[in-house]
Design an enzyme around this catalytic site. Structure first.
Site, PDB file in Angstrom:
ATOM      1  CD  GLU A  11      -2.852  -1.110   2.829  1.00  0.00           C
ATOM      2  OE1 GLU A  11      -2.342  -0.407   3.972  1.00  0.00           O
ATOM      3  OE2 GLU A  11      -3.685  -1.737   2.959  1.00  0.00           O
ATOM      4  NE  ARG A  60       5.432  15.280   4.840  1.00  0.00           N
ATOM      5  CZ  ARG A  60       6.406  14.520   4.711  1.00  0.00           C
ATOM      6  NH1 ARG A  60       7.155  15.048   4.647  1.00  0.00           N
ATOM      7  NH2 ARG A  60       7.000  13.889   5.850  1.00  0.00           N
ATOM      8  CB  CYS A  65      -2.137  33.737  12.897  1.00  0.00           C
ATOM      9  SG  CYS A  65      -2.946  32.198  13.701  1.00  0.00           S
ATOM     10  CD  GLU A  66      -1.295  28.098  15.291  1.00  0.00           C
ATOM     11  OE1 GLU A  66      -0.599  27.702  16.142  1.00  0.00           O
ATOM     12  OE2 GLU A  66      -2.287  27.906  15.196  1.00  0.00           O
TER      13      GLU A  66
END
Ligand code: LLP
Length: 414
Positions: free
Chosen positions: A271, A310, A343-344
């Site tokens: 998979e 990621r 905004c982080e």
């Protein structure tokens, strides 16, 4: 000398990055069909075993047009949700080409797959009982946890006792009792031990463990060993590829040995998700600000973690290229942190990276963004998810998903 992926592969075909951004907006997911087909072929032919099929794991990227290409290349698919089944059917996959690898799903969700004729894999005794109640006398699969895990980050290790996945093989007696109670036929067993391995030893160890488990059951139709095949995210530093020939041979050897005892050539499945799509995708964006905060230099772009999560989620590394007037800037002059527009403070694309002398208006390309890029993108901060464009085999770009609009942001409100 650093390797520049888009240059080596003629990634953008007949287009220039600036033309793509002008036509389709910034940021933009750009996919290259030739690379996608190449990776599909590598996975479709991975294991030299005559009853083998690769199932593409569509959570990595479920763009409809890419799914059609993957199927054309002979891959089947695994799905994690009714939504993924829905999209796969729309892309032309037949129900028997799909495996629903269910995890903690509701009866309604399971029923959806049963109604569509898609085989369901259950990964707990509770879910197996639920299946039995819904489809007594039916055909089912079971996900086992081989006790071995692997992956690039604890958050993506899915085998071993610290993870929520799979049924512990010590519970085989209970499994048998439930199968018997509901007259279920066990069509296959599967596992997935984690994501992104660059050498195959753990995968092979887990494959061996799954085959030992398989020996407990008669007349299986398939054994599915899961995905996790890694790609080199640090190509600029010369990182080697996973040796797929060695990997494929190792799996085939285990299968052949096991088959000689089992007495039936059971279908083998894997998979892969990332391996199929990661490298065919580059995320293009624009530099909007360059600033100094104390001793730190920040390069501010329009690629926030809503577009590619990621790096923020797993501290993942992606190679980066910068372009000015469509030419790659190759001379690194400084160490800077490349950030987005969310905004982080954790909205970091690349921390303390050696970069060229970038200015506003330059363009940025984030490499290997085809897997878990768009599929994990969100509208956080009410930002619009980008468009997706495919560079076809003839080198020309084609829009394969439009950018979100403000109407999309308002769509769910009554
Ligand atoms: N099969 C199952 C049951 C899975 O859960 C997964 C991935 C795969 C196959 C495909 O794994 P792959 O070949 O792509 O490694 N968002 C993370 C990766 C999460 C993988 C989740 N399961 C990332 O960006 O690294």
């Amino acid at each position: 000398m650093k390797a520049y992926f888009t240059e080596q592969t003629n990634f953008y075909g007949s287009s220039k990055p600036s033309e793509l951004l002008r036509e389709f907006g910034s940021p933009l997911y750009v996919y290259n069909e030739s690379i996608l087909r190449q990776r599909c072929r590598e996975m479709a032919g991975l294991v030299p075993y005559s009853n083998f099929r690769s199932n593409y794991s569509i959570k990595a990227n479920s763009n409809l047009e890419l799914l059609k290409i993957v199927r054309e290349e002979g891959l089947h698919a695994d799905a994690m949700s009714p939504g993924e089944i829905h999209v796969l059917l729309a892309a032309g996959y037949r129900p028997e080409e799909i495996l629903f690898v269910a995890n903690n799903v509701s009866a309604e969700e399971m029923q959806y797959a049963i109604d569509k004729g898609v085989v369901v894999s259950c990964d707990s005794l509770s879910q197996l009982r639920q299946y039995g109640r819904l489809d007594p006398g039916g055909k089912v699969a079971i996900r086992f946890n081989p006790g071995v895990g692997a992956g690039h980050h604890a958050k993506v290790v899915t085998g071993g006792e610290n993870t929520k996945f799979g049924i512990n093989p010590e519970m085989i007696d209970e499994v048998r009792a439930i199968l018997k109670e509901y007259r279920l036929r066990l069509a296959g067993i599967n596992q997935h031990i984690g994501s992104l391995f660059m050498e195959p030893s753990r995968y092979l160890q887990a494959a061996k463990a799954l085959l030992d488990i398989a020996s407990n059951f008669e007349d299986l139709e398939f054994i599915d060993m899961g995905g996790g095949f890694g790609i080199p995210y640090r190509k600029q530093e010369g990182q080697q590829r996973l040796d797929i020939t060695e990997t494929g041979r190792g799996i085939a050897q285990l299968m052949e040995e096991w088959t000689s005892n089992y007495g039936k050539k059971v279908r083998l499945k894997i998979e892969p998700g990332r391996y199929v799509v990661a490298e065919c995708g580059v995320l293009l964006g624009t530099v909007h600000a360059v600033k100094q905060n104390g001793s730190k230099t920040f390069i501010g772009t329009d690629i926030g973690f809503n577009v590619l999560i990621r790096p923020a989620m797993y501290d993942s590394h992606h190679d980066i290229e910068f372009y000015r007037d469509d030419v790659i800037l190759k001379t690194e002059t400084q160490v800077a942190t490349v950030v987005g527009n969310i905004c982080e403070s954790g909205d970091i694309l690349a921390k303390d990276r050696e970069v060229p002398d970038v200015v506003e208006g330059d363009m940025i390309g984030v490499m290997d963004a085809g897997a878990y890029g768009y599929s994990m993108a969100s509208n956080y901060n009410n930002r619009l998810r980008p468009a997706e464009v495919l560079i076809g085999l003839d080198g020309t770009p084609r829009l394969i998903r439009r950018r979100d609009t403000f109407e999309d942001l308002m769509r769910g409100f009554l």
